[in-house]
Write an enzyme that holds these catalytic residues in place. Structure first.
Site, mmCIF file in Angstrom:
data_model
loop_
_atom_site.group_PDB
_atom_site.id
_atom_site.type_symbol
_atom_site.label_atom_id
_atom_site.label_comp_id
_atom_site.label_asym_id
_atom_site.label_seq_id
_atom_site.Cartn_x
_atom_site.Cartn_y
_atom_site.Cartn_z
ATOM 1 N N HIS A 1 -33.161 -9.519 -19.208
ATOM 2 C CA HIS A 1 -34.637 -9.853 -19.559
ATOM 3 C C HIS A 1 -35.457 -10.485 -18.513
ATOM 4 O O HIS A 1 -36.814 -10.645 -18.883
ATOM 5 C CB HIS A 1 -34.757 -10.744 -20.703
ATOM 6 C CG HIS A 1 -34.343 -12.157 -20.704
ATOM 7 N ND1 HIS A 1 -35.330 -12.922 -20.957
ATOM 8 C CD2 HIS A 1 -33.159 -12.825 -20.632
ATOM 9 C CE1 HIS A 1 -34.573 -14.305 -20.753
ATOM 10 N NE2 HIS A 1 -33.506 -14.182 -20.546
ATOM 11 N N THR B 1 -16.620 -5.560 -28.381
ATOM 12 C CA THR B 1 -17.377 -4.331 -28.438
ATOM 13 C C THR B 1 -18.829 -4.315 -27.611
ATOM 14 O O THR B 1 -19.414 -5.204 -27.622
ATOM 15 C CB THR B 1 -17.678 -3.670 -29.756
ATOM 16 O OG1 THR B 1 -16.399 -3.771 -30.335
ATOM 17 C CG2 THR B 1 -18.366 -2.405 -29.627
ATOM 18 N N CYS C 1 -36.648 -23.050 -21.420
ATOM 19 C CA CYS C 1 -35.470 -23.649 -21.646
ATOM 20 C C CYS C 1 -35.518 -24.774 -22.016
ATOM 21 O O CYS C 1 -34.487 -25.537 -22.810
ATOM 22 C CB CYS C 1 -34.258 -23.174 -20.741
ATOM 23 S SG CYS C 1 -34.104 -21.671 -20.108
ATOM 24 N N GLY D 1 -27.396 -14.118 -19.070
ATOM 25 C CA GLY D 1 -27.391 -15.021 -17.785
ATOM 26 C C GLY D 1 -26.563 -16.157 -17.830
ATOM 27 O O GLY D 1 -25.661 -16.609 -17.237
ATOM 28 N N THR D 2 -26.702 -16.916 -19.099
ATOM 29 C CA THR D 2 -26.055 -18.175 -19.112
ATOM 30 C C THR D 2 -24.470 -18.050 -19.206
ATOM 31 O O THR D 2 -23.718 -18.689 -18.791
ATOM 32 C CB THR D 2 -26.451 -18.847 -20.636
ATOM 33 O OG1 THR D 2 -27.969 -19.214 -20.664
ATOM 34 C CG2 THR D 2 -25.755 -20.034 -20.973
HETATM 35 N N1 PLP Z 1 -30.398 -19.002 -14.655
HETATM 36 C C1 PLP Z 1 -31.775 -19.146 -14.338
HETATM 37 C C2 PLP Z 1 -32.133 -19.508 -13.110
HETATM 38 C C3 PLP Z 1 -32.599 -18.628 -15.544
HETATM 39 O O1 PLP Z 1 -33.894 -18.824 -15.196
HETATM 40 C C4 PLP Z 1 -32.279 -18.493 -16.711
HETATM 41 C C5 PLP Z 1 -33.159 -18.234 -17.801
HETATM 42 O O2 PLP Z 1 -34.274 -18.830 -17.904
HETATM 43 C C6 PLP Z 1 -30.810 -18.288 -17.149
HETATM 44 C C7 PLP Z 1 -29.992 -18.725 -15.755
HETATM 45 C C8 PLP Z 1 -30.273 -17.983 -18.626
HETATM 46 O O3 PLP Z 1 -30.410 -16.764 -18.517
HETATM 47 P P1 PLP Z 1 -30.365 -16.160 -20.020
HETATM 48 O O4 PLP Z 1 -31.506 -16.502 -20.651
HETATM 49 O O5 PLP Z 1 -30.040 -14.773 -19.764
HETATM 50 O O6 PLP Z 1 -28.925 -17.041 -20.816
#
Ligand code: PLP
Length: 390
Positions: free
Chosen positions: A200, A236, A326, A70-71
């Site tokens: 995830h 890949t 995080c 997601g990041t």
């Molecule tokens: N954005 C939000 C709102 C999240 O809650 C998170 C993960 O905690 C992320 C982005 C980041 O996703 P990832 O853990 O897949 O990098």
């Protein structure tokens, strides 16, 4: 096994997702870019997953770009859209309580010439479309507001925010990492140009995400190389991870509505149980505009003891959180999310985040309501009300 109430940090992988991924972690190992039969089988699996992710969002398969998180999807959306901005469009609007994947990327962009406006958040944890309307400029390229907040669970008025943005001619991105699979999101209707998600958080594997890029929206890649993912994300492909994400979205599409109403019921039972048994307990964030399984609570006067509460609950067999995983390194510091909502630095140290998921049961909730009050009461002795007022 501890009772797991930390689904906003991550979710257990659904066994049906594991089953779908398994062949791609052993027999089907070929590179999807290879032209032989084995390669073509891997390619088919990636394409099928792309169609599955698109179906959950009512998007087109070609609009889904797989990423490693997601990041990364957030970085690609923000940096990628600012890099392709027509000359003079160097303004970006976000909110003050986004995930660090957005806030840190905005800071990086700021150091490289982007002007960034951070919209305020009200005491309920909501961003007002009117505040956005007032902040838009002729130079605004992009607006990025999260669909649901990871710390307090509040759900933003994305349809309105996106409509206001589109009317001004700017692009709208939403970090929907916490929302996908939990809230209905129909991209054929929502005027959203870019949307980030992460496997995830919806009972899929870690290390795979996706960015929806609406047809016709220009984004520059962050990672250059062999040209995979329409040239937007070379490397890949993580075939097993992508297959897992696809399967997780199929399950979410089939089960989301029923699961959401079950989780709302469990969440409300939990909230009623906590507020009845713990004097001074209060809900953080809007009562109704929140994710189905997300609860954030404070205990008046005891906010400074949130870490002790977490550790005592851990000892008693419950995995909860004080905010977001995080920021584990900063767990004892005031939460910037709560401060953005107007909490003073003392109260901003004190949230307990309890987040439920697909496998949470009513018995687990009942057990928690039994165990929590004596723990809160035992900590009360070590927190003076005088200190709480400071
Ligand atoms: N954005 C939000 C709102 C999240 O809650 C998170 C993960 O905690 C992320 C982005 C980041 O996703 P990832 O853990 O897949 O990098």
């Amino acid at each position: 096994m501890a009772i797991y109430f930390d689904h906003s940090a991550t979710t257990p992988v659904d066994p049906r997702v594991v089953e779908a991924m398994t062949p791609f972690q052993s027999d089907v190992f070929a590179n999807p870019s290879s032209l032989h039969q084995a390669g073509r089988r891997a390619r088919q699996a990636v394409d099928a997953a792309r169609a599955q992710v698109a179906a959950l969002l009512n998007a087109r398969p070609a609009e889904i770009i797989f990423t490693a998180s997601g990041t990364e999807a957030d970085n690609l959306a923000l940096i990628g859209a600012m890099a392709t901005a027509p000359a003079g469009l160097n303004h970006l609007i976000t909110s003050a309580f986004e995930h660090p994947a957005i806030l840190e990327t905005c800071q990086w962009l700021e150091r490289h010439g982007t002007e960034v406006t951070r919209l305020p958040v009200d005491g309920d944890g909501l961003v007002a479309p009117e505040a956005l309307r007032r902040s838009l400029r002729p130079t605004t390229r992009l607006v990025s507001i999260m669909a649901a907040n990871n710390v307090v669970g509040t759900v933003q008025p994305i349809a309105e925010l996106a409509a206001v943005t589109r009317a001004a001619g700017a692009l709208f991105h939403t970090d929907a990492v916490q929302a996908v699979g939990k809230l209905p999101l129909d991209l054929a209707v929502l005027p959203v140009d870019l949307l980030s998600l992460s496997a995830h958080k919806l009972h899929g594997p870690k290390g795979v995400g996706a960015l929806f890029v609406r047809d016709g929206v220009a984004v520059a890649p962050l990672i250059h190389g062999g040209g995979q993912e329409r040239g937007l994300r070379s490397a890949t492909e993580n075939v097993a991870g992508i297959v897992g994400l696809g399967r997780a979205t199929v399950l979410a599409a089939a089960e989301r509505a029923e699961e959401a109403s079950r989780l709302v019921g469990l969440r409300d039972t939990l909230l009623d149980g906590i507020t009845a048994a713990c004097p001074g307990a209060y809900l953080i964030g809007h009562r109704f505009r929140r994710l189905p399984g997300h609860l954030s609570v404070g205990f008046a006067g005891q906010e400074g003891e949130a870490i002790k509460l977490l550790l005592a609950l851990d000892e008693a067999g419950f995995a909860v959180s004080t905010g977001s995983a995080c920021s584990a390194a900063h767990a004892a510091e005031p939460s910037y999310v709560l401060q953005a909502m107007g909490f003073d630095p003392f109260r901003a140290r004190g949230a307990l985040r309890i987040t439920l998921g697909r496998f949470t049961t009513g018995e687990e909730i009942a057990r928690f309501i039994e165990v929590l009050p004596p723990i809160v009461a035992s900590l009360r002795g070590i927190t003076s009300p005088r200190r709480a007022r400071r």
